[in-house]
Motif scaffolding. Structure first.
Motif: not given
Lengths: 195, 195
Positions: B10-14, B30-40, B54-59
DNA sequence: GTCTATAGAAGGATAGAC
DNA sequence: GTCTATCCTTCTATAGAC
């Protein structure tokens, strides 16, 4: 006779940019809607999407300025002209289901941090609008520095209104913007009349 | 303990949305910068890019509102608070090379004509800002209708300024915006004091 | 809940016939 | 100048092992 293919590509791209933005508009989409072969695009714009984008930004910026200038100059005075421009913007928004707002705002925000040539193109457009409006206010008797600040304010209010109106699908923000903008113009003109 | 992976996404996407917009940001990025696997990403957001968006916009909208509220509430009065907010915005723009402006403006314009769920999310954020500011002005003694119009105007001016500043890579427009905004607040407060 | 691999479509760009 | 075919990359999304 100028080549109509190039013009069709420019017109279609301007329309698509206004609605879907720069990254949201594909080259294949452009040639499809322009009824142009793919090769023609690269023949007329060897620099690809960036070159086409830059030309569309400048062209759209100039056309929109001329549109606003026509409205303002048709009015009996600058104050009425500005009021008419905001009223007209609200009408167009409603009539186009909030699609036809500022022709370059979406693109300007998209490219601001991704493409220097395109950012500069948008900056030049906004600066040309500021200068045009500044001259109008100077012509109405406002001191030059105040006129430039007023011009910047008017454009800011209009752009902010376009954003809120498109998001809300409502013209409330444009009506408020018109009031705020005319109040600012009135105040500047009053400051001049006091001399 | 809440899952940190989801928060990182969420933070990286924002951050990416703010700079490059919605279509300009890829899920792989997004997943690259968040160091998260794609499936997550699809585990936490089964609805894909739209649900994440949508969640990023609201947040982002809520976080930005809290940031502004903190600045305004820290000031001795509303007028000073608004002035501080515009001054602060100019500082942040310069410090981030004009990348950190409104967290949702670019996305709002991009999705306005392409995705109803996302458009509604941006509309709700702007409406929440308007309501928050309205309450602040009501608290300062401004009549409710006038307070809402003033709130809309302030946000319009700020958003317009963000647009012009990012395009020009200059804070001139934000400085002008601060003057116009404070003048509008001052006028509204003066209208109240007259009672 | 984590991670890899890959499908299937769309993106920008190029080559070359006409 | 026009048009088609195609290359390579990137995109979103899914499947399935762990």
């Amino acid at each position: 006779m100028p080549t109509p293919t190039k013009d069709r590509i420019l017109d279609v791209t301007a329309e698509l940019f206004r609605r879907y933005g720069y990254t949201g508009t594909g080259l294949k989409q452009i040639v499809a809607e322009a009824n142009a072969p793919f090769g023609s695009l690269y023949h007329h714009f060897p620099g690809g999407k960036q070159e086409l984008g830059a030309e569309v930004i400048r062209r759209s910026g100039q056309m929109y300025f001329e549109l606003i200038a026509t409205i303002v100059l048709a009015a009996p005075d600058v104050l009425t002209g500005i009021a008419d421009a905001f009223t007209g913007a609200a009408v167009v928004l409603r009539e186009t289901d909030y699609a036809d707002a500022c022709p370059i705002a979406t693109v300007a925000l998209e490219v601001a941090s991704t493409s220097e040539p395109l950012r500069e193109a948008t900056a030049q457009v906004f600066e040309s609008w500021i200068r045009g409006l500044t001259e109008a206010f100077v012509g109405a008797g406002v001191e030059r520095d105040a006129a430039r600040r007023l011009a910047i304010s008017i454009i800011e209010i209009l752009e902010g209104a376009f954003l809120l109106c498109r998001a809300a699908k409502s013209t409330e923000a444009m009506e408020v913007a018109g009031e705020t903008a005319t109040a600012a113009v009135r105040a500047a003109l009053a400051g001049t009349a006091r001399d």
